[in-house]
Motif scaffolding. Sequence first.
Motif, PDB file in Angstrom:
ATOM      1  N   TYR A 106      -2.944   4.959  -7.387  1.00 22.34           N
ATOM      2  CA  TYR A 106      -2.077   3.788  -7.551  1.00 22.34           C
ATOM      3  C   TYR A 106      -2.854   2.495  -7.348  1.00 22.34           C
ATOM      4  O   TYR A 106      -2.605   1.501  -8.038  1.00 22.34           O
ATOM      5  N   ARG A 107      -3.777   2.488  -6.380  1.00 19.02           N
ATOM      6  CA  ARG A 107      -4.576   1.278  -6.161  1.00 19.02           C
ATOM      7  C   ARG A 107      -5.444   0.978  -7.373  1.00 19.02           C
ATOM      8  O   ARG A 107      -5.589  -0.179  -7.788  1.00 19.02           O
ATOM      9  N   ALA A 136      -2.182   7.745  -3.605  1.00 21.13           N
ATOM     10  CA  ALA A 136      -2.251   6.336  -3.205  1.00 21.13           C
ATOM     11  C   ALA A 136      -3.495   5.674  -3.771  1.00 21.13           C
ATOM     12  O   ALA A 136      -3.465   4.515  -4.210  1.00 21.13           O
ATOM     13  N   ARG A 144       0.819  -1.211   0.000  1.00 21.53           N
ATOM     14  CA  ARG A 144       0.000   0.000   0.000  1.00 21.53           C
ATOM     15  C   ARG A 144       0.850   1.257   0.000  1.00 21.53           C
ATOM     16  O   ARG A 144       0.362   2.361  -0.246  1.00 21.53           O
ATOM     17  N   ASP A 145       2.160   1.084   0.278  1.00 23.43           N
ATOM     18  CA  ASP A 145       3.062   2.226   0.363  1.00 23.43           C
ATOM     19  C   ASP A 145       3.821   2.494  -0.931  1.00 23.43           C
ATOM     20  O   ASP A 145       4.681   3.387  -0.975  1.00 23.43           O
ATOM     21  N   PRO A 168       3.655   6.936  -3.301  1.00 19.47           N
ATOM     22  CA  PRO A 168       2.663   8.027  -3.233  1.00 19.47           C
ATOM     23  C   PRO A 168       3.012   9.026  -2.139  1.00 19.47           C
ATOM     24  O   PRO A 168       3.496   8.666  -1.072  1.00 19.47           O
TER      25      PRO A 168
END
Length: 446
Positions: free
Chosen positions: A167-168, A164, A146-147, A158
């Motif tokens: 990106y997901r 973020a 997630r980072d 992110p």
Amino acid sequence: MSRILFSLTPITGHVRPALPVVRALVDAGHDVVVHTGTKYARAVAATGARVAPVVHGRDLDDAELDAWSVAHGAPEPGVRRLQWDVLHHFLGPVPGDLADLEAVVAGWRPDVVVTDTTGIAGALLARRHGIPSVQLTVTPLPVSSRDTAPFGTGLQPPRTGLQALRYRLLGTFITRVVFKDAQRAALALVDDAGVERPDGFFLNWMPTFATRVLHLSVPSLEYPRSDLPGNVETVGAVLPRGVDLFEPPAWWGDVLAAKAAGRPVVLVTQGTVATDPERLLYPALEALTGTRALVVLTTGTAEPDEVLPRHLPPNVRAARFVPFEHLLPLVDVMVTNGGFGGVQQALAAGVPLVVAGRTEDKAEVAARVTWAGVGVALPTDPTTDVTTSRAVADGVRRVLADGSFAERARELAAEYARYDAVGRVVEVVEGLAGERATATGAPAAA
């Protein structure tokens, strides 16, 4: 004595980092067998290990990968080429390699299996037979988080919640659309091997399949992750010191003289897979001809007279290969297409970088170079991956003029020096072999 089986993808950047580990295990008295391509058989034998040849798998010289791909219908570079490469180079050889490994195990049961980043066959073999396994990473860490941004995009971590989220969404598109066919193929390989399907995207299976994942790098060159699986450990880089014979080229004295005179020494290296000189060598040659710097070009798989002009400019020297452990201490900046092993060798010597390449894992390498502050990344053509002479000239000029890059590279060199990667890998492998012997109530090997 334990029995250790290495399953190594026959690519230079995957095999060479493993050889010092193989030698150390042999020297410690273990029985070691290495399954890899014919190109590396002599180097493996030199470690004292036994070679298990590729029989059913694809025994292809990595210098011929591009030509082989084109001959077998690969599309032009781009997203479709990436999809093709994953299916044909990453997943395609697995059934044949697994058949080879099964033949080895039939007469010689290992206590531990060691694979590289793309060693799916070795991971499946270990899983199928309940053998502990160690995966050695030879690329930037591809584990999703997630980072971080999705692996392969070359995007920095992110900085905001909105980024973020983007990106997901990008990660979902990549896994469910771009690599939909590859995910299906990977699941089929797992089913054919009779192994329980792991959850999630196939590029994230590494920590699931392997008992231990040992990342061959240092923390300062890798993005921090708050959700990193507990079986992943960063252990430092395995550097090929003492592996290659060193015969100084005729022009070696010119390099020593340039260094002594305070003249910049610039190393330009082409790599071993993406070897088209149009991508980097030719732009670099044009950019650096006539400058104050002494320029050393290493051409990789081809002899210099096969790819370079017969009469080189006065400030340029060339060789197919010079062991970096001897050359890099004399270098002020390295211009590279972004091979992970070469980048780490440069940083371990305190040399800042100019990186130009986006194929394979090179976009991720370039992103980490800029993130760590140890160099700059150059733009390349999205189709051909060719950079320009102007970009090379600007990149080299910037790194030489801004002392922060060299200072940061020296800081990373000190960090690399604090690690004993080979010793740690051997310790982990021996520990797993010992645990297996204790669990079975028998010696680690007969």
